[in-house]
Design an enzyme around this catalytic site. Sequence first.
Site, PDB file in Angstrom:
ATOM      1  N   HIS A 155       0.867  -1.187   0.000  1.00 37.35           N
ATOM      2  CA  HIS A 155       0.000   0.000   0.000  1.00 37.35           C
ATOM      3  C   HIS A 155       0.902   1.235   0.000  1.00 37.35           C
ATOM      4  O   HIS A 155       1.592   1.518   0.977  1.00 37.35           O
ATOM      5  CB  HIS A 155      -0.913   0.000   1.220  1.00 37.35           C
ATOM      6  CG  HIS A 155      -2.081   0.931   1.100  1.00 37.35           C
ATOM      7  ND1 HIS A 155      -3.352   0.557   1.460  1.00 37.35           N
ATOM      8  CD2 HIS A 155      -2.176   2.212   0.670  1.00 37.35           C
ATOM      9  CE1 HIS A 155      -4.186   1.565   1.255  1.00 37.35           C
ATOM     10  NE2 HIS A 155      -3.477   2.591   0.774  1.00 37.35           N
ATOM     11  N   LEU A 156       0.876   1.953  -1.099  1.00 36.42           N
ATOM     12  CA  LEU A 156       1.686   3.149  -1.282  1.00 36.42           C
ATOM     13  C   LEU A 156       1.491   4.129  -0.122  1.00 36.42           C
ATOM     14  O   LEU A 156       0.375   4.358   0.321  1.00 36.42           O
ATOM     15  CB  LEU A 156       1.279   3.825  -2.601  1.00 36.42           C
ATOM     16  CG  LEU A 156       1.929   5.166  -2.917  1.00 36.42           C
ATOM     17  CD1 LEU A 156       3.411   4.975  -3.197  1.00 36.42           C
ATOM     18  CD2 LEU A 156       1.228   5.818  -4.098  1.00 36.42           C
ATOM     19  N   HIS A 157       2.581   4.718   0.334  1.00 39.86           N
ATOM     20  CA  HIS A 157       2.531   5.777   1.335  1.00 39.86           C
ATOM     21  C   HIS A 157       3.810   6.593   1.243  1.00 39.86           C
ATOM     22  O   HIS A 157       4.870   6.074   0.945  1.00 39.86           O
ATOM     23  CB  HIS A 157       2.346   5.211   2.753  1.00 39.86           C
ATOM     24  CG  HIS A 157       3.365   4.203   3.153  1.00 39.86           C
ATOM     25  ND1 HIS A 157       3.366   2.894   2.679  1.00 39.86           N
ATOM     26  CD2 HIS A 157       4.424   4.298   3.981  1.00 39.86           C
ATOM     27  CE1 HIS A 157       4.372   2.233   3.209  1.00 39.86           C
ATOM     28  NE2 HIS A 157       5.038   3.064   4.001  1.00 39.86           N
ATOM     29  N   GLN A 158       3.658   7.892   1.442  1.00 42.86           N
ATOM     30  CA  GLN A 158       4.801   8.810   1.375  1.00 42.86           C
ATOM     31  C   GLN A 158       5.079   9.383   2.760  1.00 42.86           C
ATOM     32  O   GLN A 158       4.176   9.900   3.410  1.00 42.86           O
ATOM     33  CB  GLN A 158       4.523   9.948   0.402  1.00 42.86           C
ATOM     34  CG  GLN A 158       5.653  10.957   0.330  1.00 42.86           C
ATOM     35  CD  GLN A 158       5.531  11.854  -0.859  1.00 42.86           C
ATOM     36  OE1 GLN A 158       6.196  11.645  -1.850  1.00 42.86           O
ATOM     37  NE2 GLN A 158       4.663  12.846  -0.783  1.00 42.86           N
TER      38      GLN A 158
END
Length: 195
Positions: A155-158
């Site tokens: 799950h993409l996260h910055q």
Amino acid sequence: MTDRDAPDAGPEVPVLDGVGVPDRWARLWTPHRMAYVTAPDRSAEPSGVDDPADDGLPSCPFCRIPLQDDRSGLIVGRGSLVYAVLNLFPYNPGHLMVVPYRHIADYTELDPAELAEFSDFTRHALEVLRAVSAPHGFNIGINAGQSAGAGIAGHLHQHVVPRWGGDANFMPVIAGTKVLPQLLTDTRDLLAAAW
């Protein structure tokens, strides 16, 4: 640059066969990490879909967090396509992440509307953190994939990490400990009020 302008090179580093050319970097050798680096592929991580053996909620933490109230989930701000949440294991006070609601693994999978809101939330996070805690700088980044350090690669996260001059101390190096001077819920309340 003259010799007089050159920074002090520090203690002389012995040249050993097979070690390479000495430089000014101090390196901490962590051979115990090789077990993690060379472990079997763990790409089969939470998919975000319901796990029948679980409580019926998504197995992915970033899919579960938005189902909670903001304070319990440490959510700082919500948009229509992304949200900002404090990191449960922060590097520094105010360390937050911008996360799309949609369960995607890669930055290239963001559609144009998600990309715009993802970018706006990152910019807004910088503004809020500057207003609340006046950091001297930031680390902003995405660990894309498990081998790049993503703890939840599916799950993409910055990450948006506020930094202050001198914020590194001996504790992480000597004791493997990071000192955080504020409780997460207190940090969340400050940032959410300014959001």
